[in-house]
Scaffold this motif. Sequence first.
Motif, short mmCIF file in Angstrom:
data_model
loop_
_atom_site.label_atom_id
_atom_site.label_comp_id
_atom_site.label_asym_id
_atom_site.label_seq_id
_atom_site.Cartn_x
_atom_site.Cartn_y
_atom_site.Cartn_z
N VAL A 39 1.07 -1.55 -0.08
CA VAL A 39 0.16 0.17 0.12
C VAL A 39 1.32 1.12 0.11
CG1 VAL A 39 -1.26 1.66 1.61
CG2 VAL A 39 -2.17 -1.19 1.20
N ARG A 40 0.94 2.06 -1.20
CA ARG A 40 1.37 3.11 -1.03
C ARG A 40 0.46 4.67 -0.90
NH1 ARG A 40 5.12 1.74 -6.22
NH2 ARG A 40 7.84 0.80 -5.41
N VAL A 41 1.61 5.38 0.00
CA VAL A 41 0.62 6.55 0.24
C VAL A 41 1.71 7.87 -0.13
CG1 VAL A 41 -0.79 7.31 2.85
CG2 VAL A 41 -0.61 5.14 1.82
N VAL A 42 0.05 8.85 0.18
CA VAL A 42 1.30 10.56 -0.27
C VAL A 42 0.30 11.39 0.33
CG1 VAL A 42 -0.03 10.62 -2.67
CG2 VAL A 42 2.20 11.82 -1.95
N MET A 43 1.11 11.88 1.41
CA MET A 43 0.24 13.33 1.38
C MET A 43 1.54 14.08 1.72
SD MET A 43 -2.20 14.19 4.01
CE MET A 43 -2.74 13.17 5.19
N GLY A 44 0.84 15.60 0.90
CA GLY A 44 1.75 16.73 0.70
C GLY A 44 0.85 18.24 0.81
N ASP A 45 1.64 18.80 1.04
CA ASP A 45 0.97 20.07 0.93
C ASP A 45 1.92 21.24 0.24
OD1 ASP A 45 0.65 22.51 1.55
OD2 ASP A 45 0.90 22.35 4.07
N VAL A 46 0.99 22.04 -0.95
CA VAL A 46 1.43 22.58 -1.56
C VAL A 46 1.94 23.94 -0.84
CG1 VAL A 46 1.15 23.97 -4.14
CG2 VAL A 46 -0.03 21.65 -3.40
N ARG A 47 2.52 24.99 -1.28
CA ARG A 47 2.65 26.14 -0.66
C ARG A 47 1.12 27.26 -1.06
NH1 ARG A 47 5.83 31.29 -3.24
NH2 ARG A 47 5.65 32.67 -1.62
N GLY A 48 1.04 28.07 0.04
CA GLY A 48 -0.57 28.52 -0.20
C GLY A 48 -1.81 27.53 0.23
N HIS A 49 -2.95 28.14 0.09
CA HIS A 49 -3.75 27.36 0.63
C HIS A 49 -5.08 28.06 -0.12
CE1 HIS A 49 -4.07 31.69 2.75
NE2 HIS A 49 -5.63 31.35 2.71
N GLY A 50 -6.23 27.24 -0.11
CA GLY A 50 -7.91 28.04 -0.99
C GLY A 50 -7.65 26.73 -2.17
N LEU A 51 -8.07 27.82 -3.48
CA LEU A 51 -8.19 27.05 -4.17
C LEU A 51 -7.57 27.79 -5.19
CD1 LEU A 51 -12.02 28.04 -5.05
CD2 LEU A 51 -10.94 25.75 -4.67
N THR A 52 -6.50 28.37 -4.48
CA THR A 52 -5.13 28.64 -5.35
C THR A 52 -4.23 27.56 -6.38
OG1 THR A 52 -5.24 31.41 -5.07
CG2 THR A 52 -3.66 30.10 -6.74
N PRO A 53 -3.56 26.52 -5.25
CA PRO A 53 -2.55 25.75 -5.44
C PRO A 53 -3.25 24.17 -6.55
CG PRO A 53 -2.59 26.37 -3.25
CD PRO A 53 -3.94 26.63 -4.36
N LEU A 54 -4.48 24.42 -6.54
CA LEU A 54 -5.53 23.37 -7.05
C LEU A 54 -5.09 22.67 -7.76
CD1 LEU A 54 -8.37 21.19 -5.60
CD2 LEU A 54 -9.13 22.64 -7.89
N GLY A 55 -4.49 23.81 -9.41
CA GLY A 55 -3.68 22.93 -10.56
C GLY A 55 -2.92 22.03 -9.92
N THR A 56 -1.98 22.40 -9.03
CA THR A 56 -0.43 21.57 -8.62
C THR A 56 -0.99 20.39 -7.70
OG1 THR A 56 0.28 23.94 -8.03
CG2 THR A 56 1.42 21.90 -7.62
N VAL A 57 -2.54 20.89 -7.15
CA VAL A 57 -3.09 19.42 -6.55
C VAL A 57 -2.94 17.97 -7.66
CG1 VAL A 57 -4.55 18.65 -5.14
CG2 VAL A 57 -3.51 20.23 -4.12
N ALA A 58 -3.51 19.10 -8.30
CA ALA A 58 -4.05 17.89 -9.78
C ALA A 58 -2.64 17.50 -10.08
CB ALA A 58 -5.20 18.56 -10.60
N ALA A 59 -2.20 17.67 -10.55
CA ALA A 59 -0.40 17.25 -10.79
C ALA A 59 -0.26 16.50 -10.41
CB ALA A 59 0.07 18.08 -12.30
N LEU A 60 -0.36 16.12 -9.16
CA LEU A 60 1.29 15.85 -8.12
C LEU A 60 -0.05 14.37 -8.23
CD1 LEU A 60 2.72 18.49 -5.73
CD2 LEU A 60 3.62 17.03 -7.81
N LEU A 61 -1.69 14.25 -8.07
CA LEU A 61 -1.88 13.57 -8.15
C LEU A 61 -2.09 12.79 -9.35
CD1 LEU A 61 -4.48 14.73 -5.50
CD2 LEU A 61 -2.87 13.69 -4.47
N GLY A 62 -2.04 12.95 -9.57
CA GLY A 62 -2.30 12.19 -11.56
C GLY A 62 -1.02 11.58 -11.05
N SER A 63 0.30 11.86 -10.94
CA SER A 63 1.33 11.69 -11.10
C SER A 63 1.02 10.50 -9.94
CB SER A 63 2.51 12.31 -11.43
OG SER A 63 3.89 11.64 -11.64
#
Length: 363
Positions: free
Chosen positions: A122-146
Amino acid sequence: MIRIKARAPTARGAVLPTLWGTVAVAYKLGCPVAQQDGLGARVVTSAVFLAVGTGLIVHVRRALLRELRQARRVARAAQSVVLRPLPPRLDGLNVAAAQLSAERGAVVGGDLYEAVATEYGVRVVMGDVRGHGLTPLGTVAALLGSFREAAHDEPELAGVLRRLERALARHLRERARAEHPAAGTPDPDHPVAEEFVTVLLLEIGRDGELRAFNCGHPWPYRISGARVEPLTHVDPLPPLGPFPLPAELRAQGCGQLVPGDSLVLFTDGVEDARDVRGRFFVLPDVLREAVRDHPVSPQAVLRTVFRALLHHTTGRPTDDTALLVLRNDRSRGRPGQAAAFRGGAGGLTGASCEAPQSTGTTR
């Protein structure tokens, strides 16, 4: 790609405004009272137009509320695709996860998590993109997809981390070009170049063996009975983004997650949360209180922590927060096997992190 199709106003939606407008015009042109200049006639005329205006406002308000509810449903569906709900069980592990966004009305923010069962564990990732709210959502999507692809493709955990690094770099380059298309190449002084992501990667083998990479993220807490302590105190690598990963990557072996033990992964928005007096939220104390009398499920731990967090911040957290709780509910196997995991010939203890175990591929 998710598209939102705007609906043209229907004939039914225009009936009420047309009716109210007809009543107002008919009264003004056809009613004798409206032609008089007396005080009583003026009062009646004002009342009629007030009623017409109120009716139109109520109608427009209801229409806007309907559109808002529809937009929220679409937004929730889109956000759930980015940060999809985790299954309650993964390869014998009981799983619970949730996120609280600092952006009002948002379901997701700058925190990310995912857990997948693979042939490597079982592989798990937990991360935190700089900033908060909706601004980092694109980075979140890119990392989770990868991560969702790399977790199945890469035999070594180091390979997964390198894939995440490349995905982040590619996303930031594309974002910089989109924001300044005339520049041709990304500007090193552009704010995008300062973006970073803290990442914690975990791999839980079938025997409970724990291996991890930590890039600037808080280490999780291990719950063993009523004992709550950090998984390890090893210094993490720098966050992804500002600095390249080392040429040689070696996963940290962190003992074993024996049956009945839990891991609590979280983002820094949890322990950085402050109350009105400026005091930080003490997560270990809340976890000890949650498991003081008897072991509880990951779902119960999650509810307890979020309830305490909202109480601590008076319901107004200033940063995104995410928690992921994993409990090993696999069979204990032969009698004494769990004890051997904790202190047998291998010298593994429930809270210790041993020397690096394996070398990942260099890419």
